[in-house]
Design an enzyme around this catalytic site. Structure first.
Site, PDB file in Angstrom:
ATOM      1  N   THR A 389       0.829  -1.211   0.000  1.00 42.64           N
ATOM      2  CA  THR A 389       0.000   0.000   0.000  1.00 42.64           C
ATOM      3  C   THR A 389       0.863   1.261   0.000  1.00 42.64           C
ATOM      4  OG1 THR A 389      -1.674  -1.235   1.241  1.00 42.64           O
ATOM      5  CG2 THR A 389      -1.971   1.119   1.193  1.00 42.64           C
ATOM      6  N   ASN A 409      -3.184  -4.105  -2.366  1.00 41.63           N
ATOM      7  CA  ASN A 409      -3.119  -5.007  -1.213  1.00 41.63           C
ATOM      8  C   ASN A 409      -1.701  -5.536  -1.022  1.00 41.63           C
ATOM      9  OD1 ASN A 409      -4.190  -6.074   1.107  1.00 41.63           O
ATOM     10  ND2 ASN A 409      -4.819  -7.969   0.156  1.00 41.63           N
ATOM     11  N   SER A 461      -8.461  -1.148   6.324  1.00 41.58           N
ATOM     12  CA  SER A 461      -7.995  -0.377   7.485  1.00 41.58           C
ATOM     13  C   SER A 461      -7.448   0.978   7.052  1.00 41.58           C
ATOM     14  CB  SER A 461      -6.886  -1.132   8.216  1.00 41.58           C
ATOM     15  OG  SER A 461      -7.367  -2.354   8.687  1.00 41.58           O
ATOM     16  N   GLY A 483      -1.605  -2.299   6.108  1.00 38.62           N
ATOM     17  CA  GLY A 483      -2.667  -3.209   6.582  1.00 38.62           C
ATOM     18  C   GLY A 483      -3.308  -2.756   7.877  1.00 38.62           C
TER      19      GLY A 483
HETATM   20  N1  GLY Z   1      -5.569  -3.899   1.832  1.00 41.88           N
HETATM   21  C1  GLY Z   1      -5.359  -3.415   3.126  1.00 41.88           C
HETATM   22  C2  GLY Z   1      -6.421  -2.530   3.616  1.00 41.88           C
HETATM   23  O1  GLY Z   1      -7.224  -2.070   2.826  1.00 41.88           O
HETATM   24  O2  GLY Z   1      -6.494  -2.300   4.793  1.00 41.88           O
END
Ligand code: GLY
Length: 579
Positions: A389, A409, A461, A483
């Site tokens: 991310t 992701n 998150s 994450g």
């Molecule tokens: N893919 C991690 C999140 O959206 O938190």
């Protein structure tokens, strides 16, 4: 004596960094990097991103006469090229904006959507057991990408330069290539085996023998440059219809995936009301569901408002105990209640109420760690996870703010590049619960509200956040990748500023920690805490795990004199620049 004092100062500076907070433990700059790259001061605008080329792309647009929304569009496409392991147009994200003239405060949701043919049991085998790899690698891992739609929507609303101009830096970077940097090499190495199994991915990111390309060599993304050109020329339909869409669907079909042309054509950006909370009188706006971020940031801060953390000290065992216990409680609630609010009734109002927080605060023992026995929800095994991310924040002197977290992701998402497009497809389907109690890449426990359903958005998150001062003007904006740690890292940075009165550099660089209920431990990132503080935490019954959290905060603060102070987390590549 004089020399002794100088020596003491030098030794403590090396150990703890120079700080108004004596003894504050905080991250060092990565080797060979200069603090001026990561910290900047200005008045007209300020940009903090996770990539030097991305910050320069946003700067280029300001210099061309663009506004902050043009700069955010440029940064979004540039970071897609510069960090292909973290984010990209095959993914999605969230963007929180404050538009000063209209006083609009808007949360744009361009999270991926489950394809229409997706269904509840799609990641389970015949015995109801989770098939972990299916939601992580290959075609089933991908939700319908939303990034292009979201960024173009914001640009259409508020931008003033043509797309061709704002996308130019990204297109050039993809075409002419850039030097692979260490973190990109590390991510490529970690995913080499998976990338190797798709010829379309291998040809871009790997050597002939499927080893990762070395840092310092040039990464070209020529197909991606062509795709970006198409978007710059045709707008939304350049991605969601026509050639590019057909190629995405063809690569899905080739590997028996579910995504169709109809899924792409019907992708919808959602403009949502931000979650609103307060901490010690400061208003906080952050991301609502399908992100869990904003809700739990506010919930944790509400719980902590019941304690005198400042009195205990920023890095005291007592503050760390209370803060991590509040995180622990929030993550138990996350598993129980969180999901896409377009599909499920998510009790955000209760979760962010001061009354509920007070009840939870009373449940935290002052000198004993909470344990799983204190929670009614069942336990599950925890998975290992990579970093991923990206985040950027931009502010201007007129009071406008854009702060956005974007992602595919895990590293390189599904590892599948749609043939002929250069687009790395996301693996966001892993953020759904495969079943109640299932765990995702980040060890987050899934609940019934987050089961897969057609056209639903997986729980996130990601927490782009803006704090308003007591005159109700934005004065701090920030966010981070990583994450489930996103929300606790953002929350701690807020706490460092609003509770402990740290300057922005210290607030970002200070040692961070994370508790997510399961596993039952406080995860502490380098350079950790003093040994006696950690010993005290252990004596309370906390398990300690020394492991980097992966957060890279990108923050900007507007000081009371109107000056903008940008900080890009010194823990990895990034750059703050402003004038
Ligand atoms: N893919 C991690 C999140 O959206 O938190």
């Amino acid at each position: 004596m004089k020399y002794f004092l100088i020596l003491t100062f030098l030794v403590s500076s090396i150990l703890f960094g120079c700080s108004a907070f004596k003894g504050l433990r905080k991250a060092d700059l990565i080797e060979g990097k200069d603090k001026n790259t990561y910290e900047s001061f200005g008045k007209k605008y300020m940009i903090s991103t996770q990539g030097e080329a991305t910050t320069k792309a946003a700067r280029f647009v300001f210099e061309k006469g663009g506004n902050i929304f043009d700069a955010a569009t440029a940064a979004s496409f540039a970071i897609s090229v510069e960090r292909p392991h973290s984010t990209g147009i095959g993914g999605g994200g969230f963007m929180l904006i404050h538009h000063e003239k209209s006083n609009h405060k808007e949360a744009y949701d361009f999270r991926e959507m489950a394809p229409r043919m997706a269904h509840k049991g799609m990641f389970l085998d015949a015995n109801g057991k989770q098939i972990k790899e299916k939601s992580l690698t290959g075609p089933f891992a991908s939700g319908t990408p939303g990034l292009v739609a979201g960024v173009l929507e914001v640009h259409k609303q508020y931008g003033k330069l043509p797309l061709e101009v704002v996308m130019e830096p990204a297109i050039k970077m993809a075409e002419m290539g850039f030097k692979i940097y260490p973190a990109l090499e590390v991510a490529t190495k970690a995913k080499a085996k998976k990338l190797c199994s798709y010829p379309s991915s291998k040809k871009i990111f790997l050597n002939e023998d499927c080893t990762a390309r070395k840092a310092g060599t040039i990464l070209y993304q020529k197909d991606l440059a062509l795709t970006l050109r198409k978007i710059a020329k045709e707008g939304l339909s350049g991605f969601y219809e026509g050639d590019v869409a057909k190629k995405i669907v063809a690569s899905q079909k080739k590997y028996k995936g579910l995504m169709t042309l109809k899924d792409l054509k019907n992708y919808k950006v959602k403009k949502r009301e931000p979650v609103v909370g307060t901490y010690r009188g400061y208003k906080i706006l952050s991301m609502p569901p399908p992100s869990s971020g904003g809700t739990h940031i506010v919930q944790i801060l509400n719980i902590l408002e019941n304690f005198d953390l400042k009195g205990f000290g920023a890095q005291s065992a007592k503050s760390i105990h209370l803060t991590s216990s509040a995180m622990q409680i929030a993550f138990a609630d996350r598993a129980e209640y969180m999901g896409d609010s377009d599909f499920k009734n998510v009790p955000v109002d209760t979760l962010i109420s001061k009354k509920y927080a007070k009840r939870l605060a009373n449940k935290i023992p002052h000198a004993r760690a909470l344990s799983s026995k204190d929670f009614p929800v069942s336990m599950s095994k925890i998975m290992r996870e990579p970093e991923h991310t990206t985040h950027f924040t931009i502010m201007d002197g007129e009071g406008n703010v854009v702060t956005s977290t974007q992602t595919i992701n895990g590293w390189f998402g599904s590892s599948l590049v749609a043939e002929g497009t250069g687009i790395v497809m996301n693996n966001e389907m892993d953020d759904f619960a495969s079943h109640v109690g299932g765990v995702n890449l980040f060890g987050a426990i899934g609940g019934k509200n987050n089961l897969v359903e057609p056209r639903k958005r997986p729980l996130s998150s990601m927490s782009p956040t803006i704090v308003y001062n007591k005159e109700d003007k934005p004065f701090l904006a920030l966010g981070t990748p990583s994450g489930t740690r996103i929300l606790t890292c953002v929350m701690q940075t807020l706490l460092n500023v609003l509770e402990y009165d740290m300057g922005l550099w210290d607030a970002v660089a200070a040692t961070r920690y994370h508790h997510q209920w399961k596993p039952e431990e406080i995860r502490i990132g380098p350079p950790f805490f003093d040994k006696d503080v950690e010993a005290e935490l252990k004596a309370m019954g906390h398990k300690i795990n020394h492991k980097a959290l992966g957060c890279k905060i990108q923050a900007i603060m507007k000081n009371s004199d109107g000056n903008l102070h940008g900080v890009s987390d010194p823990r990895e590549e990034g750059m703050s620049f402003g004038i």
